[in-house]
Design an enzyme around this catalytic site. Structure first.
Site, PDB file in Angstrom:
ATOM      1  N   LEU A 282       1.438   3.630   0.197  1.00 39.53           N
ATOM      2  CA  LEU A 282       1.217   2.229   0.582  1.00 39.53           C
ATOM      3  C   LEU A 282       0.072   1.543  -0.159  1.00 39.53           C
ATOM      4  O   LEU A 282      -0.368   0.466   0.242  1.00 39.53           O
ATOM      5  CB  LEU A 282       1.068   2.082   2.108  1.00 39.53           C
ATOM      6  CG  LEU A 282       0.209   3.052   2.910  1.00 39.53           C
ATOM      7  CD1 LEU A 282      -1.247   2.884   2.565  1.00 39.53           C
ATOM      8  CD2 LEU A 282       0.447   2.837   4.390  1.00 39.53           C
ATOM      9  N   HIS A 283      -0.361   2.129  -1.255  1.00 33.27           N
ATOM     10  CA  HIS A 283      -1.395   1.457  -2.044  1.00 33.27           C
ATOM     11  C   HIS A 283      -2.504   0.906  -1.149  1.00 33.27           C
ATOM     12  O   HIS A 283      -2.669  -0.314  -1.031  1.00 33.27           O
ATOM     13  CB  HIS A 283      -0.811   0.284  -2.841  1.00 33.27           C
ATOM     14  CG  HIS A 283      -0.025   0.674  -4.038  1.00 33.27           C
ATOM     15  ND1 HIS A 283       0.691  -0.257  -4.770  1.00 33.27           N
ATOM     16  CD2 HIS A 283       0.163   1.859  -4.652  1.00 33.27           C
ATOM     17  CE1 HIS A 283       1.281   0.360  -5.772  1.00 33.27           C
ATOM     18  NE2 HIS A 283       0.992   1.640  -5.727  1.00 33.27           N
ATOM     19  N   ILE A 439      -0.080  -3.996   1.563  1.00 30.26           N
ATOM     20  CA  ILE A 439       1.082  -4.890   1.482  1.00 30.26           C
ATOM     21  C   ILE A 439       2.176  -4.276   0.609  1.00 30.26           C
ATOM     22  O   ILE A 439       3.200  -4.890   0.383  1.00 30.26           O
ATOM     23  CB  ILE A 439       0.679  -6.279   0.935  1.00 30.26           C
ATOM     24  CG1 ILE A 439      -0.207  -6.123  -0.300  1.00 30.26           C
ATOM     25  CG2 ILE A 439      -0.013  -7.094   1.986  1.00 30.26           C
ATOM     26  CD1 ILE A 439      -0.528  -7.433  -0.980  1.00 30.26           C
ATOM     27  N   HIS A 440       1.956  -3.075   0.106  1.00 30.70           N
ATOM     28  CA  HIS A 440       2.933  -2.412  -0.764  1.00 30.70           C
ATOM     29  C   HIS A 440       3.369  -1.097  -0.120  1.00 30.70           C
ATOM     30  O   HIS A 440       2.704  -0.087  -0.293  1.00 30.70           O
ATOM     31  CB  HIS A 440       2.319  -2.083  -2.131  1.00 30.70           C
ATOM     32  CG  HIS A 440       1.810  -3.248  -2.895  1.00 30.70           C
ATOM     33  ND1 HIS A 440       0.952  -3.113  -3.969  1.00 30.70           N
ATOM     34  CD2 HIS A 440       2.040  -4.572  -2.773  1.00 30.70           C
ATOM     35  CE1 HIS A 440       0.670  -4.308  -4.465  1.00 30.70           C
ATOM     36  NE2 HIS A 440       1.318  -5.219  -3.738  1.00 30.70           N
ATOM     37  N   LEU A 441       4.479  -1.115   0.589  1.00 29.66           N
ATOM     38  CA  LEU A 441       4.968   0.136   1.161  1.00 29.66           C
ATOM     39  C   LEU A 441       6.181   0.599   0.359  1.00 29.66           C
ATOM     40  O   LEU A 441       7.035  -0.212   0.000  1.00 29.66           O
ATOM     41  CB  LEU A 441       5.337  -0.054   2.635  1.00 29.66           C
ATOM     42  CG  LEU A 441       4.127  -0.299   3.540  1.00 29.66           C
ATOM     43  CD1 LEU A 441       3.857  -1.761   3.696  1.00 29.66           C
ATOM     44  CD2 LEU A 441       4.313   0.350   4.898  1.00 29.66           C
TER      45      LEU A 441
END
Lengths: 508, 167
Positions: A282-283, A439-441
């Site tokens: 997930l960054h 916000i990156h999954l």
């Protein structure tokens, strides 16, 4: 009335539909797939759980955007130590409506790693280049017009350059972005070329049908293949409306890295690898808040103009991103009078932070009565890099002239100089004290040619279930290390064209 | 202009006296001016309406624990949170958030939620110098004045036949 678009108010009774391909989700993957298939003459239906909100409806009101454009009011929590806050879009256009519009090609090193580890076909830089070129033309990907770059971004760039670091101008899907800094509330000018204003209208113009406010509960099957999906129409407040049945020989799931594995698992799909829902990256991002002596009015100018790429080999990307007052107040580790004093200096604040290319240790599980729940274990290695990213970000902010910075650790330690910063970070930072968001999954239905390692094959088809495809960031075999949207779109375009080449096999 | 969908309807704020007291403690002191506290609770109800039922229940549990848990706080003299005076209420919240573990984490999330609602109020935003509407209008005009033909051509290209080289 938009031809081909149906919303909840248009539906009064049970809905039974038939088509060649049904697509679940209208974000970067789903909308691209819809436009590609429709262009090839396929009868396409797109089902989107969220509502249709046109550009004219967007304002800078954060709360309103969270309630209408995001899943669960933007309040996703990946449970762990520490827990990580995350958001997902839920509207026609998906997360592309609320993201920052960063459009970067997948790094060659990442593609090479995926190809090598998972035996993936046709995924090298040269293979994807034509797709990236086509996407960038369609979405107007390019650099910002200089007059739209805000002072917060300029400050951060100056600080990073003073440290001698490599800084790049952001490439964004924007058509002369006005710099309203409203990306996360929906672009009020339509300059951000989200799926809402590009691939969705394109798909509609080519005959696709889009149903907003329609939630899919299950993928239906008969024998080894799929027969369509079932679900229901959403009513205000998330109430269940009439039932929905779509019959199709091809089902394409594009609900994102949380909803996609949850839907597939609800549908009884169990890949041999046992990897469905696992491998979540997930960054993680952290937020460093810096205070300057003079106004920088960070809300005036583009959402994010530059990225510091100096530490990409370490899996760290740094950038300044403005947060609206409600979002900043929610994240700042202060309350009461102290919060008021910090926020009084809102126009003198620059917020920036690292994005960590993490090692993928989360999973998604359906919990009865709750729904899909994300669990995430931050590794010691990732935690160390998050702290290092915070330190580097703070160094750049001091170099840019910041008088003090708040660090995203419990207790909100404050540094008033680089020396102070070094002193604070000389002691180990407990992993649990990190305050992280995402916000990156990605990565919960990973690609692999080996069915014992992955969920889908090289072109997104679910192992052992002909006609079932996944096309969103869940198919990434690992973190991409940069903003993932363009990778999702490129893979969707590539996989759509592969499906069209083999259309007889899928009844398209 | 409004969205086609107004968004989910507001949910009833659970344990309202405790929620109001919590807002008075975690928001800046100006929350007590005029009807601000009530309007924060209204925003809070709107946001609650957007949450899934399980999350709404969890928040309600946090509020009741926060309220009743105050009875165990030595300085409270057995009073619930909603009845504490400012000094004790502040000390109680500070004691909770400086702890480690789930309770502190949940109280911080609740604090984030409520303060987000406070800074959503337009007059509060203006007080800190944030007034985006006129700015957005001005830069939107500038965009069309500077790049109008390119913008219109780009928008029209969306539905034009594919002219890029097909991979």
């Amino acid at each position: 009335m938009i031809r081909g678009l149906t919303e909840q108010d248009d539906i009064t009774g049970e809905l039974r539909l038939e088509c060649g391909a049904v697509i679940v989700g209208s974000g970067a993957g789903g909308a691209t797939m819809a436009a590609e298939l429709a262009e090839a003459g396929v009868d396409v239906i797109v089902l989107e759980e969220g509502g249709y909100h046109p550009t004219e409806s967007f304002t800078a009101r954060t709360g309103r955007a969270l309630r209408t454009l995001y899943r669960d009011g933007g309040g996703g929590i990946a449970i762990g130590r520490p827990s990580v806050l995350y958001t997902e879009g839920r509207c026609v256009g998906g997360s592309t409506v609320v993201n920052g519009g960063m459009s970067w090609r997948t790094p060659a090193r990442v593609l090479d790693r995926w190809a090598e580890q998972e035996g993936l076909e046709a995924i090298g830089e040269a293979d994807l280049d034509p797709y990236f070129t086509a996407i960038e033309a369609r979405l107007s990907v390019g650099l910002q017009d200089p007059e739209t770059i805000g002072r917060d971004s300029a400050r951060f760039k100056a600080g990073a350059e003073a440290r001698g670091w490599t800084v790049v101008e952001n490439r964004r899907n924007q058509l002369h972005c006005a710099g309203t800094n409203s990306c996360s509330s929906g672009c009020p000018t339509g300059a951000k070329r989200s799926m809402l204003v590009t691939s969705i209208p394109r798909a509609l113009s080519l005959g696709a049908r889009v149903f907003a406010d329609c939630r899919v509960d299950r993928v239906t099957r008969s024998g080894p293949g799929v027969t369509g999906v079932t679900g229901h129409v959403m009513r205000p407040g998330g109430r269940k409306g009439p039932r929905l049945t779509v019959r199709a020989r091809t089902v394409i799931v594009a609900g994102g890295a949380v909803q996609t594995p949850a839907l597939l698992a609800r549908s009884g799909l169990r890949p041999a690898s046992g990897r469905l829902g696992h491998g979540l990256s997930l960054h993680p991002n952290a937020l460093v808040t810096a205070f300057f002596d003079e106004d920088v009015t960070g809300w005036q100018g583009v959402h994010q103009a530059f990225q510091v790429r100096e530490f990409l080999a370490e899996g760290l990307l740094l950038a300044a991103t403005n947060f609206t007052p409600p979002m900043l107040a929610a994240l700042l580790p202060a309350y009461g009078r102290e919060l008021g004093e910090l926020m009084a200096g809102y126009n003198r604040i620059v917020t920036a932070g690292p994005l960590v290319e993490d090692t993928g240790t989360g999973h998604v599980r359906n919990i009865p009565g709750v729904g899909p729940q994300v669990f995430y274990r931050l590794t010691d290695y990732d935690a160390e890099r998050a702290v290092r990213g915070v330190e580097l970000t703070a160094e750049a902010l001091f170099a840019a002239g910041a008088r003090r910075v708040l660090l995203p650790f419990d207790g909100a330690p404050e540094a008033r100089s680089p020396r102070d910063l070094r002193r604070l970070l000389a002691r180990p930072v407990p992993k649990r004290s990190l305050q992280l968001y995402s916000i990156h999954l990605m990565g919960t239905a990973r690609m692999s040619e080996d069915p014992r390692r992955g969920v889908v094959g090289s072109f997104g088809e679910f192992h052992g279930v002909p006609g079932l495809f996944v096309t969103d960031a869940s198919i990434f075999p690992g973190p991409v290390g940069i903003n993932p949207m363009e990778t999702v779109i490129a893979l969707a375009m590539r996989n759509a064209r592969r499906m069209v080449e083999r259309r007889d096999r899928y009844g398209l | 202009m409004t969205a086609r969908l107004p968004g989910p309807p507001p949910a009833e704020v659970p344990f309202r006296p405790a929620a109001r007291r919590f807002a008075e403690v975690v928001c800046p002191p100006e929350v007590r001016a005029g009807q601000r506290a009530e309007r924060v609770l209204h925003e809070f109800g709107l946001m609650l309406g957007a949450l899934p039922p399980a999350a709404r229940k969890a928040l309600a549990v946090v509020l009741v624990l926060l309220d009743q848990g105050a009875r165990l706080y030595p300085a409270s003299r057995g009073r619930r949170f909603a009845r504490l005076d400012d000094r004790v209420a502040d000390a109680y919240i500070r004691a909770l958030v400086t702890r480690r573990g789930t309770v502190a984490w949940m109280v911080k999330r609740l604090k984030g939620f409520v303060t987000m609602c406070y800074y959503e109020l337009p007059e509060v935003q203006r007080e800190i110098g944030y007034d985006p509407a006129p700015y957005i209008a001005a830069v939107s005009r500038r965009r069309l004045d500077s790049y109008g033909p390119q913008v219109r051509a780009g928008e029209a290209a969306v539905t034009a036949p594919a002219d890029e080289a097909k991979p």
